[in-house]
Structures are given as structure tokens and as C-alpha cells.
Design a protein around this motif. Structure first.
Motif, PDB file in Angstrom:
ATOM      1  N   SER A  14      -5.755 -53.859 -92.145  1.00 59.31           N
ATOM      2  CA  SER A  14      -3.914 -53.228 -92.768  1.00 59.31           C
ATOM      3  C   SER A  14      -4.319 -54.363 -94.556  1.00 59.31           C
ATOM      4  O   SER A  14      -3.332 -53.766 -94.671  1.00 59.31           O
ATOM      5  CB  SER A  14      -3.480 -54.703 -91.652  1.00 59.31           C
ATOM      6  OG  SER A  14      -3.982 -55.766 -92.036  1.00 59.31           O
ATOM      7  N   THR A  15      -4.934 -55.078 -94.154  1.00 58.89           N
ATOM      8  CA  THR A  15      -4.844 -55.946 -96.085  1.00 58.89           C
ATOM      9  C   THR A  15      -5.238 -55.018 -97.030  1.00 58.89           C
ATOM     10  O   THR A  15      -4.738 -55.040 -98.273  1.00 58.89           O
ATOM     11  CB  THR A  15      -5.716 -57.182 -96.014  1.00 58.89           C
ATOM     12  OG1 THR A  15      -6.776 -57.034 -95.722  1.00 58.89           O
ATOM     13  CG2 THR A  15      -5.029 -58.182 -94.742  1.00 58.89           C
ATOM     14  N   GLN A  17      -4.487 -51.505 -96.645  1.00 54.85           N
ATOM     15  CA  GLN A  17      -3.752 -50.968 -97.148  1.00 54.85           C
ATOM     16  C   GLN A  17      -3.120 -50.888 -97.351  1.00 54.85           C
ATOM     17  O   GLN A  17      -1.473 -50.847 -98.482  1.00 54.85           O
ATOM     18  CB  GLN A  17      -2.935 -50.873 -95.601  1.00 54.85           C
ATOM     19  CG  GLN A  17      -4.176 -49.274 -94.840  1.00 54.85           C
ATOM     20  CD  GLN A  17      -3.633 -47.711 -95.415  1.00 54.85           C
ATOM     21  OE1 GLN A  17      -4.676 -47.470 -96.051  1.00 54.85           O
ATOM     22  NE2 GLN A  17      -3.134 -46.902 -94.909  1.00 54.85           N
ATOM     23  N   TRP A  18      -2.466 -52.446 -97.579  1.00 53.74           N
ATOM     24  CA  TRP A  18      -1.840 -53.365 -98.656  1.00 53.74           C
ATOM     25  C   TRP A  18      -1.946 -53.110-100.400  1.00 53.74           C
ATOM     26  O   TRP A  18      -1.179 -52.375-100.438  1.00 53.74           O
ATOM     27  CB  TRP A  18      -1.553 -54.966 -98.274  1.00 53.74           C
ATOM     28  CG  TRP A  18      -1.290 -55.471 -96.730  1.00 53.74           C
ATOM     29  CD1 TRP A  18      -0.560 -54.502 -96.191  1.00 53.74           C
ATOM     30  CD2 TRP A  18      -1.340 -56.494 -96.020  1.00 53.74           C
ATOM     31  NE1 TRP A  18      -0.303 -55.373 -94.217  1.00 53.74           N
ATOM     32  CE2 TRP A  18      -0.508 -55.976 -95.772  1.00 53.74           C
ATOM     33  CE3 TRP A  18      -1.106 -57.460 -97.572  1.00 53.74           C
ATOM     34  CZ2 TRP A  18      -0.159 -57.722 -94.316  1.00 53.74           C
ATOM     35  CZ3 TRP A  18      -0.545 -59.246 -96.305  1.00 53.74           C
ATOM     36  CH2 TRP A  18      -0.434 -58.808 -95.300  1.00 53.74           C
ATOM     37  N   LYS A 265       1.341 -60.141 -90.470  1.00 50.05           N
ATOM     38  CA  LYS A 265       1.922 -59.422 -91.129  1.00 50.05           C
ATOM     39  C   LYS A 265       3.019 -58.916 -91.012  1.00 50.05           C
ATOM     40  O   LYS A 265       3.527 -59.112 -91.420  1.00 50.05           O
ATOM     41  CB  LYS A 265       1.700 -58.238 -88.902  1.00 50.05           C
ATOM     42  CG  LYS A 265       0.799 -57.904 -88.095  1.00 50.05           C
ATOM     43  CD  LYS A 265       0.892 -57.890 -86.818  1.00 50.05           C
ATOM     44  CE  LYS A 265      -0.260 -57.092 -85.873  1.00 50.05           C
ATOM     45  NZ  LYS A 265      -1.090 -56.598 -86.629  1.00 50.05           N
ATOM     46  N   LEU A 269       4.330 -53.702 -96.741  1.00 48.29           N
ATOM     47  CA  LEU A 269       3.212 -53.463 -97.063  1.00 48.29           C
ATOM     48  C   LEU A 269       2.279 -51.900 -96.414  1.00 48.29           C
ATOM     49  O   LEU A 269       1.606 -51.407 -97.180  1.00 48.29           O
ATOM     50  CB  LEU A 269       2.428 -55.223 -97.388  1.00 48.29           C
ATOM     51  CG  LEU A 269       3.136 -55.371 -98.491  1.00 48.29           C
ATOM     52  CD1 LEU A 269       2.038 -56.455 -98.577  1.00 48.29           C
ATOM     53  CD2 LEU A 269       3.229 -54.933 -99.933  1.00 48.29           C
ATOM     54  N   LYS A 270       2.336 -52.281 -95.269  1.00 49.45           N
ATOM     55  CA  LYS A 270       1.065 -51.272 -94.413  1.00 49.45           C
ATOM     56  C   LYS A 270       2.350 -49.873 -95.020  1.00 49.45           C
ATOM     57  O   LYS A 270       1.642 -49.015 -94.836  1.00 49.45           O
ATOM     58  CB  LYS A 270       2.116 -51.619 -92.954  1.00 49.45           C
ATOM     59  CG  LYS A 270       0.019 -50.951 -92.441  1.00 49.45           C
ATOM     60  CD  LYS A 270      -0.390 -50.489 -92.266  1.00 49.45           C
ATOM     61  CE  LYS A 270      -0.919 -49.865 -91.277  1.00 49.45           C
ATOM     62  NZ  LYS A 270      -0.467 -48.514 -90.963  1.00 49.45           N
ATOM     63  N   GLY A 273       0.951 -48.636 -98.094  1.00 50.68           N
ATOM     64  CA  GLY A 273       0.122 -48.169 -98.364  1.00 50.68           C
ATOM     65  C   GLY A 273      -0.072 -47.018 -97.700  1.00 50.68           C
ATOM     66  O   GLY A 273      -0.574 -45.723 -98.265  1.00 50.68           O
TER      67      GLY A 273
END
Length: 346
Positions: A14-15, A17-18, A265, A269-270, A273
Motif C-alpha cells: 500500500s505504501t 501506491q501512496w 492505512k 493516499l491509496k 495512487g
């Protein structure tokens, strides 16, 4: 810019994607600093925001290795084509249409040739900026690098050695660029550019990740990498910049991957991205144009004007990109993907 992650376990970082969303906004800021007679712009000569594309390149290498190293070669190339081509073609042809309707541009042989080469990802010199190897939709220049990387990775999958073959092939191409005169050939100039090493760095970081060799304690590399990246303009140009981009972009990615296990989470930001490709392609056509109309009519001067311009550019470009992602990009992906291939790849 146009990579995809799958939702399965370790393929979803996930980070990262950020970071894609942050890199897209960096590019928006880079283009927002273009001069305008009405705008107070202290960042006009500051180039570091452009290097969001270098972060994209490292991310692309990472995602291709993590998510696609076991894909069947034909499935791989089809998935990449579906991910990249439809939205880019819509954006390019939409930009052409806007120019014809609003700017009274002429549709002549040179323009048609320019557009066709752009749609086919053939590096060539721009007809409006003859010294630049740019497609019709200028941000698409990065996709010429991406598509070549995908082609190399495709052949590496055929050989069942995605890490070593991709590394060797790109290194050889870059070496050729140092050994033979390029004579301004746009294709050779593009495919032998040392920027291609950023994809290689990404796949090796991907290898470290799948081998569980990026501990959470390395998160600190991300802020150090950003500090280094934003300091690079003070070094002028040349080999220091080239190496700095490779090193600092890689540090940023390693730090962001390391932070994945400990980061909370953050759905904003997700989403940013997820929409990064749409933001990247649309901001110069729509986001900044609309922001310019709004801010130029507000009677601010100096820093208040500039801060309003930055906020408006980021917010409007982000919102338009997210809207395009939800209404055009995602439906295209659903339309062109087929269930058998989805199942084989999961």
C-alpha cells in the motif's frame, strides 16, 4: 506510471501506491512552475519536482518483478498494453481535438505523423519543440521508456529469467550508448539513456522484497532520499545528477517499502495512487488549464497568489484525475480484461 498491483497478499504494497500518488503530484508541481506573465513564481527555475518520473521508473521495475515475474509472457504483454494504451490514446486524441477546436490548430501531414508516432510509442522529435524527443502529449515521453522496459521484461519472461536477463539487456543497451555515436537518433537516444537503470534498480528492490530482506527499520531511507532528491538542483547537471536520481529514487522506494508493515492505512493516499496514471496524463491538458483560469482571475499578488496557485493546481488536477480514473480508466480496464487471464495471473 501505469503499473498495476494485484490484491493478493505480498503483491499489494500500500505504501508504494501512496508513493505513486506523491510522484504524480510532484510532476503536477513541476509543470505548475512554468512561467506565466501574471504569476509570481519563485520555483520557476527549480527542477526537482520533475524527478517524480524517476520515482515512477523505480516503482515500475519493482512492481513488474513483484507482481509479474511469474506471468505467462503473452499474458504479461497483454495486461501491460491494456493498462497503458487505452487511456493514453484517449488522452492524446482528446488533446488533439481540443487543439483543433480551441486553438484553431491545423491538421496537416506533420501533425498526423507526430500523433501516429506518439500513439505507437516511437521516440521522435517534437514538431513544436524540435530539440526535444517528445510525443504529441508531452507527459507521454515517459511511456516510451516504460514500453521499452515492458518489451525487455517480456523477453526475459520468455527466457524464464526476469531478473538477470532484464538487468543484462538494459545494461548492454546503456553501454552501447556510450560506445557508439548516437548522432541524435531519437530511438537510440531514448533506449540507451541511463535512466533505464532506474527500472533495473526497481526490479532488484523487488527481489529484496520478495526475499523478505527489506526490514521495517529501513523506513528512514525514504525521508533521506527525498532530501537528497530535492537537493540535487544545486549540483547543476551531468553525471552527478544522473547517479543522484538513481540512488535517491531507490532509497525512497526502499524506505517506503520498509514502512509498509508499520504504516497505518491512509485511504486518501491509496486512492491518490490508484488515480496516479490518470492524474499524470490529464493534469497538463485539464487540471492546470482550469487552475490557471481560476487563479488568474483572483486579485492576489506575491506569495498569497503563488500558494493559491499551488493548492489549486494540486487539488484540481487530483480531482480531475480521480474522476477520469473512476469514469474512464477503470471501465476501460474492466472492458478489455478477460476472466481467464485474470484467473491464471492470480
Amino acid at each position: 506510471m501505469a503499473e498495476e498491483t494485484k490484491d493478493a497478499s505480498r503483491n499489494e504494497v500500500s505504501t508504494v501506491q501512496w508513493l505513486r500518488g506523491i510522484a504524480a503530484l510532484m510532476v503536477v508541481l513541476h509543470h505548475a512552475r512554468n512561467p506565466a506573465p501574471w504569476l509570481f513564481n519563485p520555483l520557476e527555475h527549480y527542477a526537482a519536482f520533475a524527478w517524480g518520473v524517476d520515482i515512477f521508473f523505480v516503482i515500475s521495475g519493482f512492481i513488474m518483478f513483484v507482481a509479474a515475474r511469474h506471468e505467462r509472457p503473452l499474458d504479461f504483454i497483454r495486461r501491460r498494453a491494456i493498462r497503458v494504451i487505452p487511456l493514453y490514446w484517449v488522452a492524446t486524441l482528446g488533446f488533439l481535438l481540443l487543439n483543433l477546436l480551441l486553438k484553431n490548430s491545423e491538421l496537416n501531414v506533420n501533425v498526423i505523423d507526430h500523433v501516429i508516432k506518439s500513439l505507437l510509442f516511437i521516440p521522435h522529435y517534437s514538431i513544436t519543440k524540435p530539440n526535444e524527443i517528445w510525443p504529441y502529449l508531452i507527459p507521454g515521453w515517459t511511456l516510451n521508456y516504460e514500453m521499452f522496459f515492458y518489451l525487455v521484461f517480456f523477453f526475459s519472461l520468455l527466457l524464464k529469467r526476469p531478473l538477470s536477463t532484464t538487468t543484462l539487456a538494459i545494461t548492454v543497451f546503456i553501454g552501447i550508448g556510450f560506445l557508439i555515436p548516437l548522432n541524435g537518433n531519437p530511438i537510440l537516444t531514448t533506449y540507451t539513456n541511463p535512466k533505464m537503470l532506474e527500472f533495473v534498480a526497481g526490479i532488484w528492490i523487488g527481489k529484496l522484497y520478495v526475499d523478505n530482506k527489506i526490514p521495517s527499520k529501513l523506513w528512514f531511507l525514504a525521508p533521506i532520499g527525498f532530501i537528497g532528491l530535492f537537493s540535487l538542483p544545486s549540483f547543476g547537471s551531468g553525471i552527478v545528477i544522473t547517479l543522484g536520481l538513481l540512488v535517491f529514487s531507490s532509497m525512497i522506494l526502499i524506505g517506503v517499502v520498509a514502512a509498509n508493515k508499520i504504516a497505518p492505512k491512509v485511504y486518501f493516499l491509496k486512492s491518490l495512487g490508484d488515480a496516479s496514471y490518470s492524474i499524470y496524463l490529464s493534469h497538463a491538458i485539464l487540471g492546470l488549464a482550469i487552475s490557471k483560469i481560476i487563479v488568474s482571475r483572483v486579485h492576489f499578488n506575491g506569495w498569497p497568489q503563488f500558494l493559491l496557485w499551488v493548492v489549486a493546481s494540486l487539488a484540481i488536477s487530483g480531482l480531475i484525475g480521480y474522476f477520469i480514473h473512476r469514469t474512464i480508466e477503470k471501465p476501460f480496464l474492466s472492458l478489455f480484461r478477460r476472466k481467464p487471464i485474470e484467473r491464471r495471473s492470480e
